[in-house]
Design a protein around this motif. Structure first.
Motif, PDB file in Angstrom:
ATOM      1  N   VAL A   1       2.850 -52.471 -21.764  1.00 40.89           N
ATOM      2  CA  VAL A   1       3.438 -53.738 -21.332  1.00 40.89           C
ATOM      3  C   VAL A   1       4.967 -53.683 -21.250  1.00 40.89           C
ATOM      4  O   VAL A   1       5.585 -54.588 -20.691  1.00 40.89           O
ATOM      5  N   ALA A   2       5.564 -52.603 -21.767  1.00 41.11           N
ATOM      6  CA  ALA A   2       7.006 -52.445 -21.621  1.00 41.11           C
ATOM      7  C   ALA A   2       7.396 -52.093 -20.194  1.00 41.11           C
ATOM      8  O   ALA A   2       8.557 -52.266 -19.810  1.00 41.11           O
ATOM      9  N   GLY A   3       6.417 -51.632 -19.405  1.00 40.11           N
ATOM     10  CA  GLY A   3       6.747 -51.246 -18.048  1.00 40.11           C
ATOM     11  C   GLY A   3       5.728 -51.614 -16.988  1.00 40.11           C
ATOM     12  O   GLY A   3       6.002 -51.489 -15.794  1.00 40.11           O
ATOM     13  N   MET A   4       4.543 -52.079 -17.429  1.00 30.45           N
ATOM     14  CA  MET A   4       3.456 -52.325 -16.477  1.00 30.45           C
ATOM     15  C   MET A   4       2.619 -53.531 -16.883  1.00 30.45           C
ATOM     16  O   MET A   4       2.598 -53.925 -18.047  1.00 30.45           O
ATOM     17  N   THR A   5       1.900 -54.059 -15.913  1.00 35.73           N
ATOM     18  CA  THR A   5       0.907 -55.102 -16.157  1.00 35.73           C
ATOM     19  C   THR A   5      -0.447 -54.571 -15.692  1.00 35.73           C
ATOM     20  O   THR A   5      -0.577 -54.126 -14.548  1.00 35.73           O
ATOM     21  N   PHE A   6      -1.435 -54.605 -16.566  1.00 38.71           N
ATOM     22  CA  PHE A   6      -2.781 -54.167 -16.191  1.00 38.71           C
ATOM     23  C   PHE A   6      -3.473 -55.294 -15.432  1.00 38.71           C
ATOM     24  O   PHE A   6      -3.477 -56.440 -15.881  1.00 38.71           O
ATOM     25  N   VAL A   7      -4.070 -54.965 -14.272  1.00 40.57           N
ATOM     26  CA  VAL A   7      -4.641 -56.021 -13.430  1.00 40.57           C
ATOM     27  C   VAL A   7      -6.100 -55.826 -13.043  1.00 40.57           C
ATOM     28  O   VAL A   7      -6.702 -56.730 -12.468  1.00 40.57           O
ATOM     29  N   GLY A   8      -6.697 -54.677 -13.342  1.00 37.51           N
ATOM     30  CA  GLY A   8      -8.109 -54.577 -12.979  1.00 37.51           C
ATOM     31  C   GLY A   8      -8.660 -53.169 -13.011  1.00 37.51           C
ATOM     32  O   GLY A   8      -7.934 -52.192 -13.210  1.00 37.51           O
ATOM     33  N   TRP A   9      -9.973 -53.111 -12.833  1.00 39.05           N
ATOM     34  CA  TRP A   9     -10.649 -51.826 -12.831  1.00 39.05           C
ATOM     35  C   TRP A   9     -11.726 -51.784 -11.751  1.00 39.05           C
ATOM     36  O   TRP A   9     -12.155 -52.795 -11.234  1.00 39.05           O
ATOM     37  N   GLN A  10     -12.119 -50.588 -11.421  1.00 38.55           N
ATOM     38  CA  GLN A  10     -13.142 -50.308 -10.401  1.00 38.55           C
ATOM     39  C   GLN A  10     -12.804 -50.942  -9.054  1.00 38.55           C
ATOM     40  O   GLN A  10     -13.623 -51.621  -8.428  1.00 38.55           O
ATOM     41  N   GLU A  11     -11.573 -50.690  -8.614  1.00 41.28           N
ATOM     42  CA  GLU A  11     -11.125 -51.069  -7.281  1.00 41.28           C
ATOM     43  C   GLU A  11     -10.292 -49.921  -6.728  1.00 41.28           C
ATOM     44  O   GLU A  11      -9.864 -49.044  -7.482  1.00 41.28           O
ATOM     45  N   PRO A  12     -10.061 -49.867  -5.416  1.00 40.51           N
ATOM     46  CA  PRO A  12      -9.248 -48.778  -4.874  1.00 40.51           C
ATOM     47  C   PRO A  12      -7.849 -48.771  -5.479  1.00 40.51           C
ATOM     48  O   PRO A  12      -7.241 -49.825  -5.671  1.00 40.51           O
ATOM     49  N   ILE A  13      -7.355 -47.574  -5.768  1.00 45.81           N
ATOM     50  CA  ILE A  13      -6.033 -47.419  -6.366  1.00 45.81           C
ATOM     51  C   ILE A  13      -5.292 -46.265  -5.684  1.00 45.81           C
ATOM     52  O   ILE A  13      -5.860 -45.525  -4.879  1.00 45.81           O
ATOM     53  N   SER A  14      -4.040 -46.131  -6.061  1.00 47.76           N
ATOM     54  CA  SER A  14      -3.265 -44.939  -5.730  1.00 47.76           C
ATOM     55  C   SER A  14      -2.922 -44.243  -7.038  1.00 47.76           C
ATOM     56  O   SER A  14      -2.390 -44.871  -7.950  1.00 47.76           O
ATOM     57  N   CYS A  15      -3.246 -42.961  -7.120  1.00 42.03           N
ATOM     58  CA  CYS A  15      -2.866 -42.187  -8.313  1.00 42.03           C
ATOM     59  C   CYS A  15      -2.192 -40.908  -7.836  1.00 42.03           C
ATOM     60  O   CYS A  15      -2.793 -40.123  -7.098  1.00 42.03           O
ATOM     61  N   GLY A  16      -0.941 -40.739  -8.225  1.00 40.15           N
ATOM     62  CA  GLY A  16      -0.204 -39.566  -7.791  1.00 40.15           C
ATOM     63  C   GLY A  16      -0.107 -39.459  -6.287  1.00 40.15           C
ATOM     64  O   GLY A  16      -0.082 -38.361  -5.731  1.00 40.15           O
ATOM     65  N   GLY A  17      -0.064 -40.605  -5.614  1.00 34.30           N
ATOM     66  CA  GLY A  17       0.058 -40.623  -4.166  1.00 34.30           C
ATOM     67  C   GLY A  17      -1.224 -40.389  -3.408  1.00 34.30           C
ATOM     68  O   GLY A  17      -1.204 -40.228  -2.177  1.00 34.30           O
ATOM     69  N   VAL A  18      -2.356 -40.421  -4.106  1.00 30.21           N
ATOM     70  CA  VAL A  18      -3.663 -40.198  -3.479  1.00 30.21           C
ATOM     71  C   VAL A  18      -4.497 -41.467  -3.580  1.00 30.21           C
ATOM     72  O   VAL A  18      -4.544 -42.115  -4.640  1.00 30.21           O
ATOM     73  N   ALA A  19      -5.150 -41.849  -2.491  1.00 26.73           N
ATOM     74  CA  ALA A  19      -6.052 -42.997  -2.506  1.00 26.73           C
ATOM     75  C   ALA A  19      -7.341 -42.616  -3.219  1.00 26.73           C
ATOM     76  O   ALA A  19      -8.016 -41.657  -2.837  1.00 26.73           O
ATOM     77  N   VAL A  20      -7.674 -43.377  -4.266  1.00 23.90           N
ATOM     78  CA  VAL A  20      -8.865 -43.099  -5.059  1.00 23.90           C
ATOM     79  C   VAL A  20      -9.752 -44.338  -5.043  1.00 23.90           C
ATOM     80  O   VAL A  20      -9.296 -45.436  -5.397  1.00 23.90           O
ATOM     81  N   PHE A  21     -11.004 -44.159  -4.647  1.00 25.37           N
ATOM     82  CA  PHE A  21     -11.975 -45.241  -4.654  1.00 25.37           C
ATOM     83  C   PHE A  21     -12.956 -45.025  -5.792  1.00 25.37           C
ATOM     84  O   PHE A  21     -13.263 -43.881  -6.146  1.00 25.37           O
ATOM     85  N   PRO A  22     -13.452 -46.111  -6.381  1.00 23.82           N
ATOM     86  CA  PRO A  22     -14.458 -45.948  -7.427  1.00 23.82           C
ATOM     87  C   PRO A  22     -15.607 -45.066  -6.953  1.00 23.82           C
ATOM     88  O   PRO A  22     -16.075 -45.197  -5.813  1.00 23.82           O
ATOM     89  N   ASP A  23     -16.007 -44.140  -7.828  1.00 24.80           N
ATOM     90  CA  ASP A  23     -17.134 -43.235  -7.595  1.00 24.80           C
ATOM     91  C   ASP A  23     -16.825 -42.090  -6.644  1.00 24.80           C
ATOM     92  O   ASP A  23     -17.725 -41.299  -6.337  1.00 24.80           O
ATOM     93  N   ASP A  24     -15.584 -41.978  -6.120  1.00 22.44           N
ATOM     94  CA  ASP A  24     -15.190 -40.695  -5.562  1.00 22.44           C
ATOM     95  C   ASP A  24     -15.317 -39.657  -6.672  1.00 22.44           C
ATOM     96  O   ASP A  24     -15.329 -39.996  -7.860  1.00 22.44           O
ATOM     97  N   ILE A  25     -15.391 -38.396  -6.291  1.00 17.05           N
ATOM     98  CA  ILE A  25     -15.583 -37.347  -7.290  1.00 17.05           C
ATOM     99  C   ILE A  25     -14.237 -36.737  -7.649  1.00 17.05           C
ATOM    100  O   ILE A  25     -13.432 -36.418  -6.771  1.00 17.05           O
TER     101      ILE A  25
END
Length: 236
Positions: free
Chosen positions: A146-170
């Motif tokens: 919480v010093a730098g981020m707000t958590f807003v959800g899970w199991q939705e499309p995200i970006s991690c390290g500049g890559v689009a990640v969808f739930p249940d991708d491998i």
């Protein structure tokens, strides 16, 4: 998407480097998650479906210690994580606030989570390492999320390290970091990657014999014929 034990067994023998090559041949260049490096040496290669977490930049009225008790919290998300998943957390590349500490990591271990991948960092790093949870991240920082981020959800499309990640991708992780296999391309990777590994092992043996690289890597027609002949000799 359900990944079968047989599919996991195949992919556990395939390096992330090989997977990126196979996907590159399909036109996918952006599948390696930047900043996701093993937190300790010797972590074994892991394979599993992505369970995504999403953080956004901190907003002072939302990013508070009280938010940890909210229905939309990292604590609630952990209780939804299925056994065998690889958690992929979009931490915005933040390096001055840790997304999880030792208590949350310990609960993830109890839930049977296979590993955690994030483009952010961890906190309580000694305790986190003590839980045995395999982690790929950018390092460690003392402040809480919480010093730098707000958590807003899970199991939705995200970006991690500049890559689009969808739930249940491998997700496959090893010493080179984390690589994403889109769920729709899993069968293609399973079909092509083992042969890519066999071919490169053969090429390495040729290099060790002193064979020059031109015509060997990549193979020209003559080299390809020698390789195919060697494969027939093995299988006959």
């Amino acid at each position: 998407m359900t990944v079968t034990p047989a599919q996991i067994d195949v992919l556990s023998k395939i390096s992330t480097a090989t997977i990126t090559t196979v996907l590159l041949k399909k036109g996918l260049r952006n599948v390696w998650m930047r900043g996701t490096m093993p937190v300790r040496a010797g972590q074994k290669r892991l394979v599993g479906p992505a369970f995504t977490l999403r953080f956004v930049p901190a907003r002072e009225d939302l990013a508070t210690p009280a938010s940890w008790a909210s229905p939309i919290s990292t604590r609630a998300a952990i209780e939804a994580m299925p056994e065998g998943c690889i958690v992929v957390a979009d931490a915005l590349g933040t390096t001055d606030a840790g997304i999880f500490g030792d208590i949350l990591a310990a609960r993830m271990v109890k839930r049977g989570v296979a590993g955690l991948v994030t483009d952010g960092v961890m906190r309580d790093i000694a305790g986190v390492l003590g839980t045995g949870l395999p982690i790929w991240c950018r390092g460690a920082a003392a402040p809480p999320s919480v010093a730098g981020m707000t958590f807003v959800g899970w199991q939705e499309p995200i970006s991690c390290g500049g890559v689009a990640v969808f739930p249940d991708d491998i997700v496959v992780v090893d010493d080179d970091g984390a690589v994403l296999i889109p769920a729709a391309l899993l069968d293609h990777v399973l079909a092509e990657a083992p042969e890519q590994e066999r071919m490169e092992e053969w090429i390495m043996r040729e290099v060790e014999r002193g064979v020059p690289l031109p015509g060997l890597y990549p193979m020209n027609a003559e080299t390809k014929a020698r390789y195919e002949a060697s494969r027939k000799d093995v299988t006959s």
